[in-house]
Motif scaffolding. Sequence first.
Motif, PDB file in Angstrom:
ATOM      1  N   ALA A 149      48.359  50.445  32.336  1.00 40.39           N
ATOM      2  CA  ALA A 149      48.320  50.650  33.683  1.00 40.39           C
ATOM      3  C   ALA A 149      47.781  51.614  34.472  1.00 40.39           C
ATOM      4  CB  ALA A 149      49.711  50.354  34.167  1.00 40.39           C
ATOM      5  N   ALA A 150      47.754  52.603  33.777  1.00 40.06           N
ATOM      6  CA  ALA A 150      46.829  53.830  34.309  1.00 40.06           C
ATOM      7  C   ALA A 150      45.431  53.797  33.920  1.00 40.06           C
ATOM      8  CB  ALA A 150      47.368  55.173  33.537  1.00 40.06           C
ATOM      9  N   ARG A 153      44.289  50.925  36.490  1.00 33.97           N
ATOM     10  CA  ARG A 153      43.997  51.348  37.901  1.00 33.97           C
ATOM     11  C   ARG A 153      42.775  52.438  37.961  1.00 33.97           C
ATOM     12  NH1 ARG A 153      49.941  52.123  37.506  1.00 33.97           N
ATOM     13  NH2 ARG A 153      49.430  54.670  36.934  1.00 33.97           N
ATOM     14  N   ALA A 157      39.321  51.531  40.482  1.00 31.56           N
ATOM     15  CA  ALA A 157      38.729  52.618  41.364  1.00 31.56           C
ATOM     16  C   ALA A 157      37.508  52.912  40.959  1.00 31.56           C
ATOM     17  CB  ALA A 157      39.769  53.840  41.478  1.00 31.56           C
ATOM     18  N   ARG A 172      43.696  42.092  41.519  1.00 32.35           N
ATOM     19  CA  ARG A 172      45.014  42.706  41.334  1.00 32.35           C
ATOM     20  C   ARG A 172      45.450  43.230  40.108  1.00 32.35           C
ATOM     21  NH1 ARG A 172      48.097  37.741  44.049  1.00 32.35           N
ATOM     22  NH2 ARG A 172      50.131  39.193  43.402  1.00 32.35           N
ATOM     23  N   ILE A 173      46.145  44.166  40.016  1.00 29.79           N
ATOM     24  CA  ILE A 173      47.153  44.527  38.970  1.00 29.79           C
ATOM     25  C   ILE A 173      48.408  44.134  39.205  1.00 29.79           C
ATOM     26  CG2 ILE A 173      48.263  46.432  37.529  1.00 29.79           C
ATOM     27  CD1 ILE A 173      45.611  48.227  38.282  1.00 29.79           C
TER      28      ILE A 173
END
Length: 227
Positions: A149-150, A153, A157, A172-173
């Motif tokens: 997840a990190a 993201r 970005a 989307r996540i």
Amino acid sequence: MNRIAALLLAGSLALSACAGPAIAAEEPVNAPAATRTAKETKGLRTAIFAGGCFWGVEGVFSHVKGVKSAVAGFHGGNAASAKYDIIITGVTNHAEAVKITYDPAVVRYDELLRIFFSVVADPTLKNRQGPDVGAHYRSALVPMNKEQAAVARAYLAQLGKAGLWSKPIVTRIEPYKAFYPAEGYHQDFMAKNPRHGYIMRWDAPKVAALKAFYPDHYRAAFLRDAR
């Protein structure tokens, strides 16, 4: 299977399969290497990617070294409606997706993300990819742990600042809900149907781009699902 049954099956695939209007295919993009690399310990990991028709997503990842399994299926929604003929009506909350199992000692999660956005999915298209339109064809990342997840993201970005696309990124996540394997005829579809019109037009070029952009990650043999 007799000849009549085979013809009927071929016709049903042609009518119900990933398909849409004839438009120009998106060009592959040489996405940058991730500045936030995945810190993954030894052992196999799983990840889910949604990027339009799952035939191409599965096809590309089945040619990536370090990927041990690639299963076409549906993420989200519920079990009762996790059927292809229902999902393509657009009335469920599923996304066509592929669940992969990979060895991070060979290919890290951030490298899989780079491959995904370089040759599989255009992150600026909302609820569509290539000729296929609908929320079930949305592009989405489904991390299976906090590290994924990190990394996801951070990479989204990073891509947003890279200026590779003229439109904003809408991928989307999504939190993991449930994954339902698709019907058997969808599994290994590219390997089973290399001359299928959709595969030749939309998905074979993605595998060719994988080979051209990432020769060190490319595996010539198609990894067939062993389920």
